[in-house]
Design a protein around this motif. Structure first.
Motif, mmCIF file in Angstrom:
data_model
loop_
_atom_site.group_PDB
_atom_site.id
_atom_site.type_symbol
_atom_site.label_atom_id
_atom_site.label_comp_id
_atom_site.label_asym_id
_atom_site.label_seq_id
_atom_site.Cartn_x
_atom_site.Cartn_y
_atom_site.Cartn_z
ATOM 1 N N THR A 1 36.053 39.231 38.855
ATOM 2 C CA THR A 1 36.790 40.495 38.859
ATOM 3 C C THR A 1 36.807 41.062 40.274
ATOM 4 O O THR A 1 35.904 40.794 41.071
ATOM 5 N N LYS B 1 35.406 30.719 24.984
ATOM 6 C CA LYS B 1 36.761 30.697 25.533
ATOM 7 C C LYS B 1 37.128 31.968 26.288
ATOM 8 O O LYS B 1 37.997 31.952 27.163
ATOM 9 N N HIS B 2 36.482 33.065 25.944
ATOM 10 C CA HIS B 2 36.829 34.346 26.550
ATOM 11 C C HIS B 2 35.573 35.097 26.980
ATOM 12 O O HIS B 2 34.463 34.772 26.555
ATOM 13 N N TRP C 1 37.490 45.276 28.424
ATOM 14 C CA TRP C 1 38.602 44.382 28.722
ATOM 15 C C TRP C 1 38.237 42.967 28.270
ATOM 16 O O TRP C 1 37.065 42.671 28.011
ATOM 17 N N MET D 1 39.102 38.680 29.229
ATOM 18 C CA MET D 1 39.714 37.715 30.141
ATOM 19 C C MET D 1 39.356 36.310 29.672
ATOM 20 O O MET D 1 38.434 36.111 28.865
ATOM 21 N N ASN D 2 40.093 35.330 30.177
ATOM 22 C CA ASN D 2 39.745 33.948 29.925
ATOM 23 C C ASN D 2 38.424 33.624 30.610
ATOM 24 O O ASN D 2 37.991 34.331 31.525
ATOM 25 N N THR E 1 40.979 34.536 34.440
ATOM 26 C CA THR E 1 42.415 34.806 34.408
ATOM 27 C C THR E 1 42.803 35.604 33.166
ATOM 28 O O THR E 1 42.027 35.737 32.218
ATOM 29 N N ASN E 2 44.037 36.132 33.195
ATOM 30 C CA ASN E 2 44.643 36.800 32.042
ATOM 31 C C ASN E 2 43.808 37.994 31.559
ATOM 32 O O ASN E 2 43.482 38.105 30.381
ATOM 33 N N GLN E 3 43.486 38.898 32.461
ATOM 34 C CA GLN E 3 42.694 40.078 32.122
ATOM 35 C C GLN E 3 43.552 41.115 31.399
ATOM 36 O O GLN E 3 44.622 41.490 31.883
ATOM 37 N N LYS E 4 43.064 41.564 30.241
ATOM 38 C CA LYS E 4 43.801 42.531 29.428
ATOM 39 C C LYS E 4 42.854 43.631 28.934
ATOM 40 O O LYS E 4 41.709 43.365 28.592
ATOM 41 N N PHE F 1 44.385 40.054 20.204
ATOM 42 C CA PHE F 1 44.447 39.569 21.574
ATOM 43 C C PHE F 1 44.156 38.076 21.679
ATOM 44 O O PHE F 1 44.226 37.505 22.766
ATOM 45 N N LYS G 1 45.127 34.305 20.703
ATOM 46 C CA LYS G 1 46.215 33.477 20.188
ATOM 47 C C LYS G 1 45.679 32.148 19.691
ATOM 48 O O LYS G 1 44.720 31.624 20.201
#
Length: 367
Positions: A263, A278-279, A301, A303-304, A308-311, A365, A367
């Motif tokens: 981060t 995975k996350h 939050w 992220m992967n 990556t792919n921080q939400k 969140f 998939k």
């Protein structure tokens, strides 16, 4: 699984308004579902094998004690041990994989004379790291074993810790320097990260202890999670920023000691792998409103595993959001119930671990 709710000592004593990068929040953005679990409790740790949860709760004198309950919150009862004094802090840290042992940290009984510091109970509040050791206790409280014996002074103690999914590897944040209020790098103290193999027979014990100090520099920081494959662990540290208000999350390779920064924006802490690895769920002040006359809060939050792919998952610190009460809230450490839900601590005051524990479902969140 994970984890207890412990928070930065710096946030507990600071009146500084921490700056963070603020971008407009999309009102239509998806949010994880937050529901109440227990009020006035922190540090909930779930164990799937026993279907039990351990948590911490302060007594009338502000001394934290350990409690156990069923996964639905029922049948709460204290976890006591005869060698632990009632006027000393005790805190649940991690379960063994089978749920038969609870790893915890316990405040030392004896007050020793020191030069330059006079010990008070607040020094050993869970997460502050002073005057504590790691113990293992049977879940029925019948036996307990002290696993570390650190020097009895203000420069030593235990903060955060983590255990591997199979219960064979334990890691902890060990304080080796006292907090320095004039140094933002060491404001919360200097820490090293240690790992140990957990031996359960004939009794619980640590062996094969390894030490890690990112950058070979004294710094503040806390370890939070071990990867399911035991190749790395997650932590935050000030070893590069030298600033407790800017605490990146790192992945530390257990074989080489090399770190990878995950981060970059605002302060970030409590990075925890989902059970499948995975996350990573973490807390950060990124995009948080700062409410008038209050310090910086944080939200969770996702992220992967590679950063990556921080939400953003929650919006407790966004003015007028449905999840906000328009007051400071600090999202804390967490314990997974599944790959898509966790128990997390929410601090409502910057002093004394005051807050509650909530359930967070983030299945939308994944998939």
């Amino acid at each position: 699984m994970k984890k207890k709710t412990i928070y930065l000592a710096i946030l507990a004593v600071s009146t500084v308004f921490v700056s963070c990068t603020k971008t407009p929040v999309d009102a239509s953005a998806a949010a994880a579902i937050i529901t109440a679990w227990k009020d006035s409790v922190m540090g909930a740790i779930y164990n799937a094998s026993s279907n039990n949860i351990a948590y911490g709760k302060a007594d009338a004198n502000g001394i934290f004690k350990i409690f156990l309950c069923n996964a639905d919150g029922s049948n709460s009862r204290p976890l006591l041990y005869s060698a632990w004094q009632t006027n000393r802090h005790q805190w649940p840290e991690e379960w063994s994989a089978d749920g038969q042992y609870l790893f915890c940290y316990v405040e030392k009984n004896n007050y020793a004379l020191e030069t330059g510091h006079t010990r008070i109970p607040d020094d050993a509040i869970p997460g502050y790291g002073g005057y504590t050791d790691i113990w293992a206790i049977k879940k029925d409280g019948s036996q307990a074993w002290q696993l570390t014996d650190l020097p009895n002074d203000y420069s030593h103690g235990i903060a955060h810790a983590a255990i591997s999914t199979d219960g064979t590897l334990f890691t902890w944040s060990e304080r080796t320097q006292a907090p320095n209020p004039f140094d933002l790098n060491l404001f919360a103290g200097g820490y090293v990260f240690r790992t140990a193999t957990v031996d359960y027979l004939p009794v619980p014990a640590f062996s094969s202890i390894h030490s890690y100090e990112p950058g070979n520099l004294a710094a503040s920081g806390e370890v939070e999670s071990i990867a399911p494959d035991k190749t790395n662990m997650l932590l935050y540290s000030t070893f590069e920023t030298k600033n407790i208000f800017n605490t990146p999350v790192y992945k530390l390779n257990l074989a080489s000691g090399a770190t990878t920064q995950l981060t970059t924006v605002s302060y970030a802490q409590s990075p925890t792998y989902t059970p499948n690895g995975k996350h990573i769920i973490f807390m950060t002040g990124r995009d948080c409103d700062i409410f008038p006359q209050q310090i910086q809060g944080s939200d969770w939050w996702i992220m992967n595993a590679d950063g990556t792919n921080q939400k953003r998952l929650t919006y407790m610190n966004v003015k007028d959001h449905l999840q906000s009460v328009n007051k400071y809230r600090l999202a804390g450490s967490l314990s997974f119930l599944s790959d898509t839900s966790f128990l997390g601590g929410v601090m409502v005051s910057p002093l004394g671990l005051q807050g509650n524990t909530v359930k967070v479902n983030f299945s939308a969140f994944i998939k």
